[in-house]
Design a protein around this motif. Structure first.
Motif, PDB file in Angstrom:
ATOM      1  N   ARG A 172       0.828  -1.215   0.000  1.00 19.64           N
ATOM      2  CA  ARG A 172       0.000   0.000   0.000  1.00 19.64           C
ATOM      3  C   ARG A 172       0.856   1.256   0.000  1.00 19.64           C
ATOM      4  O   ARG A 172       0.552   2.231  -0.664  1.00 19.64           O
ATOM      5  N   TYR A 193       2.324   1.777  -3.402  1.00 19.96           N
ATOM      6  CA  TYR A 193       1.253   2.245  -4.281  1.00 19.96           C
ATOM      7  C   TYR A 193       0.922   3.708  -3.984  1.00 19.96           C
ATOM      8  O   TYR A 193       0.771   4.525  -4.901  1.00 19.96           O
ATOM      9  N   ASN A 229      -6.977   7.454   1.555  1.00 21.20           N
ATOM     10  CA  ASN A 229      -7.084   6.085   1.065  1.00 21.20           C
ATOM     11  C   ASN A 229      -6.092   5.167   1.776  1.00 21.20           C
ATOM     12  O   ASN A 229      -6.428   4.046   2.156  1.00 21.20           O
ATOM     13  N   LEU A 284      -5.016  -6.570  -0.287  1.00 24.14           N
ATOM     14  CA  LEU A 284      -4.659  -5.147  -0.279  1.00 24.14           C
ATOM     15  C   LEU A 284      -3.321  -4.917  -0.980  1.00 24.14           C
ATOM     16  O   LEU A 284      -2.428  -5.722  -0.862  1.00 24.14           O
ATOM     17  N   ARG A 286      -5.074  -1.202 -11.107  1.00 24.81           N
ATOM     18  CA  ARG A 286      -4.412  -0.185 -10.276  1.00 24.81           C
ATOM     19  C   ARG A 286      -4.810   1.207 -10.743  1.00 24.81           C
ATOM     20  O   ARG A 286      -5.030   2.113  -9.935  1.00 24.81           O
ATOM     21  N   ILE A 291     -10.361   6.699  -6.056  1.00 23.72           N
ATOM     22  CA  ILE A 291     -10.186   7.231  -4.700  1.00 23.72           C
ATOM     23  C   ILE A 291     -10.360   8.748  -4.657  1.00 23.72           C
ATOM     24  O   ILE A 291     -10.507   9.316  -3.590  1.00 23.72           O
TER      25      ILE A 291
END
Lengths: 327, 282
Positions: free
Chosen positions: A24, A27, A309, A327, B100, B107
């Motif tokens: 995460r 990302y 997020n 995730l 992705r 978001i």
């Protein structure tokens, strides 16, 4: 029940969690770069050429001559390779230099700072109201089919169908102008927050309540909940320690989505109520073609939502081990 | 129940849109002497600040916002579904990358992004439509990708692949029909989102051109008279609520498995005879 210390030990030891959080973070970092690229390129992608737009603005609307334009380009580095320009822009942005607003002539960073604090106040209160959807949804799930449940479903359905700018005007008319209970526009006191925050929250609170309701009904019918009840665990205990914990992932996900919807609502609602926030600043910047301000707003909004997020995903990974793999 | 209410509400809108001669007056006819009139026999909903017939403007508004929203949804659905089905069918790296990107789009606050994009593209109807579609395709991509991943393993798809049906053939003739019922549900919700967004942008002065009989714009123009003439903001607002509520209720009904069992979309997709080659649509 495992003690807190045991739980923390389990979290630290779980490699799936560490992996999920690392993924995460990478990302999120990639998204930050993407956001900065989008903000940078947004002005380079303008119809025409940003150097020309900027110089025309600086010359108060006069169309610059070609030689002046060429000089301006080389002075401000617009003739450098695009990657170089991006890096230069990044360094400036990181030191707080986002250029000057076309409209006010003030530094964009200063305008953004004021706007962000006003927006955080408003959206924070709205989000607190949206959180009320959780207990409302729990009650609806416990009394599924009852009048409270139906009322809530009705509120959710209608709340999603009302345009928030219209809703804002109706509240302003009723509570501000006709009844005179609350100020109809402006900024500064808690009384000013009430109406805009309620308008923004209305479209989301019902959605959250419905997600909570559905998730909780599902969990209460699950075999583990029946087992716990049949072996004599107190019903309230089953609800809080077993069922509610398992609804965390979908509820956190929908709360994250509502965080984005709240800002969408704030754009129009801030404009109607004269609230000096980021939403109104963005709308006015677009209306006035204040490009440095649009760019700054893209950057701030983008980074804020990458962080939100990341926080939501981290919270889900911490609470729900099943979600870690995906995730 | 909700399906019927939804259909009735939408029916009112469709009838209103299909019969423009229901409008008693020219929606642009300005009459400064007859401005801000209360409802009467000639002007059933009164007149606005420029003496224009409110009812006529409401009816003509049916041709603006819902139509623009339809274009937004059509573009977003076409692009998003193409990307999603391809990603789901190909799988692997492409799929991961595409998802992705989709996650990244989803978001951010969609309306804010659309606003910023239209600010960059320049104010105008088409830039708004593009900006709204540009943030909305991701919903279709995610849904159709997830459907493609499920359907990919089904016998009818594997059989088609084994028979040598081309990639495009599998995509269009096998996966797409399976995805349509789900896409229809999403489309009803996304139409209502697009209507609210477009009206919101018009309210801010960024959507329809000034003077257009557009609901959001009508509300913006009537703002300054709302204390004395609340009907001027009530009427266009109720028009938006009617259409959006109708769409949402219809979407709820279509998404409900109980309705689905009775709907024509739910017939199981039949395996077609092998001789009906699919190579032509590659």
């Amino acid at each position: 029940m495992p003690s807190n210390r045991q739980r923390q030990g389990a979290i630290a030891a779980d490699p799936a969690l560490v992996q999920a959080l690392t993924r995460r973070l990478i990302y999120g970092a990639g998204l930050m770069v993407g956001v900065s690229l989008a903000a940078f390129l947004s002005l380079r992608a303008l119809p025409g050429d940003f150097a020309e737009v900027l110089l025309t603005y600086q010359m108060a609307g006069e169309i610059p001559s070609q030689s002046a334009l060429d000089r301006f380009r080389s002075e401000h580095g617009f003739d450098a390779p695009i990657l170089m320009q991006y890096l230069r822009w990044m360094v400036a942005a990181l030191t707080g230099d986002l250029g000057m607003s076309f409209r006010s002539g003030d530094p964009v960073i200063e305008e953004l700072r004021l706007a962000v604090s006003a927006t955080l106040w408003l959206t924070g209160v709205s989000f607190a109201v949206v959180l009320l959807g959780i207990p409302l949804g729990v009650i609806a799930a416990l009394k599924a089919g009852g009048w409270w449940d139906r009322l809530l479903t009705g509120l959710a359905v209608v709340g999603m169908a009302i345009p928030n700018f219209w809703h804002a005007l109706l509240f302003m008319l009723l509570f501000g102008l006709v009844l005179g209970w609350l100020p109809s526009s402006g900024y500064g006191t808690w009384a000013h927050v009430v109406l805009p925050a309620l308008v923004i929250a209305t479209s989301s609170v019902g959605v959250v309540a419905r997600v909570v309701r559905r998730a909780l009904i599902e969990q209460r019918q699950a075999l583990y909940a029946r087992t716990a009840r049949s072996k004599g665990v107190a019903p309230l205990r089953v609800l809080t320690d077993h069922c509610l914990v398992n609804t965390a992932a979908p509820v956190l996900t929908v709360l994250g989505l509502q965080a984005a919807r709240i800002f969408d609502g704030a754009i129009v609602v801030e404009t109607v109520f004269g609230w000096p926030g980021l939403g109104r600043a963005l709308a006015e910047a677009v209306l006035n073609r204040d490009f440095p301000m649009i760019q700054g707003a893209i950057l701030v909004i983008g980074i804020a939502y990458v962080v939100i997020n990341l926080l939501v995903d981290t919270a889900i990974a911490l609470i729900d081990p099943r979600a870690r793999a995906s995730l | 129940m909700s399906a019927r209410v939804g259909l009735v509400l939408l029916g009112i809108a469709v009838v209103g849109a299909a019969v423009p001669w229901l409008a008693p007056h020219d929606p642009q006819a300005v009459d400064f002497l007859g401005r801000l009139q209360p409802p009467s026999a000639t002007f059933p909903l009164g007149t606005d600040h420029m003496g224009r017939c409110v009812l006529s403007r409401l009816l003509h508004g049916l041709h603006v916002t819902p139509l623009a929203a339809l274009v937004v949804v059509a573009v977003a659905a076409a692009v998003g579904t193409a990307i999603g089905l391809t990603a789901g069918l190909v799988g692997g790296r492409l799929d991961q990358f595409a998802m992705r990107v989709v996650d990244a789009v989803l978001i951010f606050p969609a309306f804010a992004v659309a606003l910023a994009v239209s600010g960059i593209l320049g104010i105008g109807l088409w830039s708004i439509v593009l900006a709204l579609a540009g943030v909305h395709w991701a919903d279709y991509a995610r849904l159709s990708r997830n459907l493609a991943v499920v359907e990919r393993g089904q016998a009818y798809v594997r059989a088609a692949e084994a028979l040598g049906v081309s990639f495009g053939g599998v995509l269009v003739r096998r996966l797409l029909p399976a995805a349509v019922p789900h896409l229809v549900v999403l489309a009803t919700y996304s139409l209502s989102w697009a209507i609210l967004s477009f009206a919101g942008l018009s309210f801010l002065g960024l959507g329809a051109e000034p003077g257009t009989a557009e609901w959001g714009l009508m509300i913006a123009e009537a703002r300054h008279h709302m204390r004395a003439h609340p009907l001027l903001i009530a009427a266009p607002g109720l028009a938006i609520v009617t259409v959006v509520l109708g769409l949402n209720l219809l979407g709820d009904a279509l998404a409900d498995p109980a309705t689905r069992r009775r709907s024509p979309f739910s017939r199981p997709i039949k395996l077609r005879a092998a001789k009906q080659g699919d190579a032509s649509c590659a």
